[in-house]
Design a protein around this motif. Structure first.
Motif, PDB file in Angstrom:
ATOM      1  N   ILE A   1       0.858  -1.197   0.000  1.00 21.94           N
ATOM      2  CA  ILE A   1       0.000   0.000   0.000  1.00 21.94           C
ATOM      3  C   ILE A   1       0.890   1.242   0.000  1.00 21.94           C
ATOM      4  N   GLU A   2       0.708   2.084  -1.030  1.00 17.63           N
ATOM      5  CA  GLU A   2       1.515   3.308  -1.082  1.00 17.63           C
ATOM      6  C   GLU A   2       0.701   4.526  -0.671  1.00 17.63           C
ATOM      7  N   ASP A   3      -0.618   4.367  -0.690  1.00  7.34           N
ATOM      8  CA  ASP A   3      -1.491   5.475  -0.291  1.00  7.34           C
ATOM      9  C   ASP A   3      -2.890   4.887  -0.141  1.00  7.34           C
ATOM     10  N   HIS A   4      -3.801   5.674   0.442  1.00  7.70           N
ATOM     11  CA  HIS A   4      -5.154   5.136   0.562  1.00  7.70           C
ATOM     12  C   HIS A   4      -6.210   6.170   0.205  1.00  7.70           C
ATOM     13  N   ILE A   5      -7.403   5.661  -0.032  1.00  7.89           N
ATOM     14  CA  ILE A   5      -8.587   6.515  -0.191  1.00  7.89           C
ATOM     15  C   ILE A   5      -9.561   6.095   0.905  1.00  7.89           C
ATOM     16  N   ASN A   6      -9.940   7.075   1.723  1.00  6.51           N
ATOM     17  CA  ASN A   6     -10.886   6.784   2.804  1.00  6.51           C
ATOM     18  C   ASN A   6     -12.290   6.917   2.226  1.00  6.51           C
ATOM     19  N   PHE A   7     -12.778   5.824   1.672  1.00  2.00           N
ATOM     20  CA  PHE A   7     -14.075   5.835   0.985  1.00  2.00           C
ATOM     21  C   PHE A   7     -15.233   5.749   1.980  1.00  2.00           C
ATOM     22  N   SER A   8     -14.922   5.567   3.253  1.00  2.00           N
ATOM     23  CA  SER A   8     -15.985   5.444   4.253  1.00  2.00           C
ATOM     24  C   SER A   8     -16.456   6.808   4.750  1.00  2.00           C
ATOM     25  N   GLY A   9     -15.615   7.819   4.609  1.00  2.00           N
ATOM     26  CA  GLY A   9     -15.962   9.135   5.161  1.00  2.00           C
ATOM     27  C   GLY A   9     -15.850   9.205   6.659  1.00  2.00           C
ATOM     28  N   LEU A  10     -15.438   8.124   7.302  1.00  2.00           N
ATOM     29  CA  LEU A  10     -15.315   8.103   8.762  1.00  2.00           C
ATOM     30  C   LEU A  10     -13.885   8.440   9.143  1.00  2.00           C
ATOM     31  N   ASN A  11     -13.680   8.848  10.389  1.00  2.00           N
ATOM     32  CA  ASN A  11     -12.307   9.112  10.823  1.00  2.00           C
ATOM     33  C   ASN A  11     -12.187   8.780  12.307  1.00  2.00           C
ATOM     34  N   PRO A  12     -11.185   8.007  12.683  1.00  2.00           N
ATOM     35  CA  PRO A  12     -11.055   7.587  14.078  1.00  2.00           C
ATOM     36  C   PRO A  12     -10.645   8.730  15.005  1.00  2.00           C
ATOM     37  N   LEU A  13     -10.294   9.881  14.423  1.00  2.00           N
ATOM     38  CA  LEU A  13      -9.875  11.000  15.278  1.00  2.00           C
ATOM     39  C   LEU A  13     -11.016  11.990  15.527  1.00  2.00           C
ATOM     40  N   ILE A  14     -12.198  11.696  15.003  1.00  2.00           N
ATOM     41  CA  ILE A  14     -13.336  12.565  15.310  1.00  2.00           C
ATOM     42  C   ILE A  14     -13.561  12.520  16.822  1.00  2.00           C
ATOM     43  N   GLY A  15     -13.640  13.688  17.429  1.00  2.00           N
ATOM     44  CA  GLY A  15     -13.811  13.751  18.887  1.00  2.00           C
ATOM     45  C   GLY A  15     -12.508  13.998  19.613  1.00  2.00           C
ATOM     46  N   GLU A  16     -11.377  13.782  18.956  1.00  2.00           N
ATOM     47  CA  GLU A  16     -10.087  14.111  19.571  1.00  2.00           C
ATOM     48  C   GLU A  16     -10.029  15.639  19.717  1.00  2.00           C
ATOM     49  N   ALA A  17      -9.740  16.100  20.931  1.00  2.00           N
ATOM     50  CA  ALA A  17      -9.937  17.523  21.199  1.00  2.00           C
ATOM     51  C   ALA A  17      -8.693  18.382  20.988  1.00  2.00           C
ATOM     52  N   THR A  18      -7.548  17.760  20.742  1.00  2.00           N
ATOM     53  CA  THR A  18      -6.324  18.560  20.635  1.00  2.00           C
ATOM     54  C   THR A  18      -5.985  18.864  19.177  1.00  2.00           C
ATOM     55  N   ASP A  19      -5.091  19.829  18.994  1.00  2.00           N
ATOM     56  CA  ASP A  19      -4.678  20.162  17.620  1.00  2.00           C
ATOM     57  C   ASP A  19      -3.900  19.026  16.977  1.00  2.00           C
ATOM     58  N   ALA A  20      -3.456  18.070  17.778  1.00  2.00           N
ATOM     59  CA  ALA A  20      -2.746  16.906  17.218  1.00  2.00           C
ATOM     60  C   ALA A  20      -3.631  16.122  16.258  1.00  2.00           C
ATOM     61  N   ARG A  21      -4.956  16.395  16.299  1.00  2.00           N
ATOM     62  CA  ARG A  21      -5.875  15.670  15.404  1.00  2.00           C
ATOM     63  C   ARG A  21      -5.644  16.007  13.928  1.00  2.00           C
ATOM     64  N   PHE A  22      -4.986  17.149  13.659  1.00  2.00           N
ATOM     65  CA  PHE A  22      -4.802  17.559  12.256  1.00  2.00           C
ATOM     66  C   PHE A  22      -3.557  16.865  11.698  1.00  2.00           C
ATOM     67  N   VAL A  23      -3.671  15.576  11.511  1.00  2.00           N
ATOM     68  CA  VAL A  23      -2.514  14.743  11.159  1.00  2.00           C
ATOM     69  C   VAL A  23      -2.237  14.844   9.655  1.00  2.00           C
ATOM     70  N   PRO A  24      -1.024  15.228   9.260  1.00  2.00           N
ATOM     71  CA  PRO A  24      -0.723  15.200   7.816  1.00  2.00           C
ATOM     72  C   PRO A  24      -0.728  13.765   7.316  1.00  2.00           C
ATOM     73  N   MET A  25      -1.260  13.530   6.147  1.00  2.00           N
ATOM     74  CA  MET A  25      -1.334  12.145   5.644  1.00  2.00           C
ATOM     75  C   MET A  25      -0.504  11.946   4.376  1.00  2.00           C
ATOM     76  N   LYS A  26       0.270  12.962   3.974  1.00  2.00           N
ATOM     77  CA  LYS A  26       1.197  12.732   2.851  1.00  2.00           C
ATOM     78  C   LYS A  26       2.298  11.809   3.372  1.00  2.00           C
ATOM     79  N   ASP A  27       2.661  10.823   2.590  1.00  2.00           N
ATOM     80  CA  ASP A  27       3.683   9.856   3.016  1.00  2.00           C
ATOM     81  C   ASP A  27       3.309   9.155   4.323  1.00  2.00           C
ATOM     82  N   ALA A  28       2.008   8.961   4.537  1.00  2.00           N
ATOM     83  CA  ALA A  28       1.571   8.213   5.723  1.00  2.00           C
ATOM     84  C   ALA A  28       2.182   6.819   5.706  1.00  2.00           C
ATOM     85  N   TYR A  29       2.319   6.261   4.498  1.00  2.00           N
ATOM     86  CA  TYR A  29       2.981   4.953   4.332  1.00  2.00           C
ATOM     87  C   TYR A  29       4.450   5.263   4.113  1.00  2.00           C
ATOM     88  N   ASP A  30       5.250   5.012   5.110  1.00  2.00           N
ATOM     89  CA  ASP A  30       6.622   5.511   5.218  1.00  2.00           C
ATOM     90  C   ASP A  30       7.473   5.167   3.985  1.00  2.00           C
TER      91      ASP A  30
END
Ligand code: HPA
Length: 268
Positions: free
Chosen positions: A127-156
């Motif tokens: 896997i080199e990249d993904h498409i989140n076709f579900s529209g869901l996100n496990p960080l919904i509800g996370e209250a800190t600014d850390a929730r704004f996770v960059p996803m470029k090169d998420a797959y190292d």
């Protein structure tokens, strides 16, 4: 009873020893055999409050901590899927504990359907990249600014390069591609498959993406490999079923084991 991450870490270390874990491995449907290869301690998820009550057949709900190719690993024999509970963040406590145990890398595996004629059942896709076709996100509800996770090169990129080089050295096809997360548990319709193919996906499955988002949030480096078990809906005459997934996944699992063993031997 809920336990803090530190309490779980202490509990696990009391059972498995204090050597820091280097790599976490999450095993997909029918890919659980690798856990048996680890020389270590097996802890049922049921003993680990906050770990998922993973109830999908073909998964093995144990955490195995020990050595594989002289590298300390934590192998998760089962994952929680969004479709089991309606929660996208069900793997968060397990990943937080993995981080607390010292890991800085996570390798995920899954079973997936292919949309590419050149990546056929029994083969592996990096896997080199993904498409989140579900529209869901496990960080919904996370209250800190850390929730704004960059996803470029998420797959190292470095992990991917190492895995690719190892696979080609072993003569195993490991074609890079884009994975689309579909929530499940029903399989996709042929029209949905045509749609996500047009959007740029090469394989489809019901897992991995939420864990990758959580892992990047926690600062883990991530790689992921799909074991292709079928052509996606409408692309072949073969019928798609969970039974078929469990039958086909072990073909990919054998190749995966070779690649992962070599990775653990050479990347550390
Ligand atoms: N779709 C979704 N998940 C899957 C598939 C599929 O075709 N095959 C294995 N897991």
């Amino acid at each position: 009873m809920s336990k803090s991450v530190d309490e779980l870490k202490d509990f696990i270390q009391a059972r498995a020893g204090f050597a820091p874990v280097r790599v976490g491995l999450i095993l997909g449907s029918g890919l659980g055999h690798l856990a048996d290869a680890v020389d270590g301690v097996t802890i049922p998820y049921g003993d680990l409050p906050g770990f998922p009550h993973a109830g999908v057949s073909g998964h093995n709900p144990n955490l195995v901590i020990g050595d594989l190719e002289d590298t300390r690993v934590a192998v998760f024999g089962a994952r929680a899927h969004y479709y089991e509970s309606g929660r996208g963040d069900a793997m968060r406590p397990a990943l937080e504990v993995l981080r607390a145990l010292g890991a800085d890398q996570l390798i995920l595996t899954n079973a997936a359907g292919s949309m590419r004629g050149d990546i056929t059942p029994g083969e592996l896709m990096l896997i080199e990249d993904h498409i989140n076709f579900s529209g869901l996100n496990p960080l919904i509800g996370e209250a800190t600014d850390a929730r704004f996770v960059p996803m470029k090169d998420a797959y190292d990129p470095a992990m991917r390069a190492a895995l690719s080089a190892i696979a080609s050295g072993l003569g195993i096809a490991l074609t890079p591609g884009v994975y689309a997360w579909y929530s499940g548990p029903s399989f996709e319709t042929p029209a949905e498959i045509r749609a996500i193919r047009i959007l740029g996906a090469d394989a489809v499955g019901m897992s991995t993406v939420p864990e990758v988002i959580l892992a990047r949030f926690l600062g883990l480096r991530v790689a992921a490999i799909s074991a292709i078990t079928n052509m996606a809906a409408g692309l072949s005459d073969e019928s798609i079923s969970h039974e078929h997934t469990k039958e086909m996944a072990p073909i990919g699992a054998k190749k995966l084991e070779k690649i992962l063993r070599r990775y653990l031997q050479t990347a550390f």
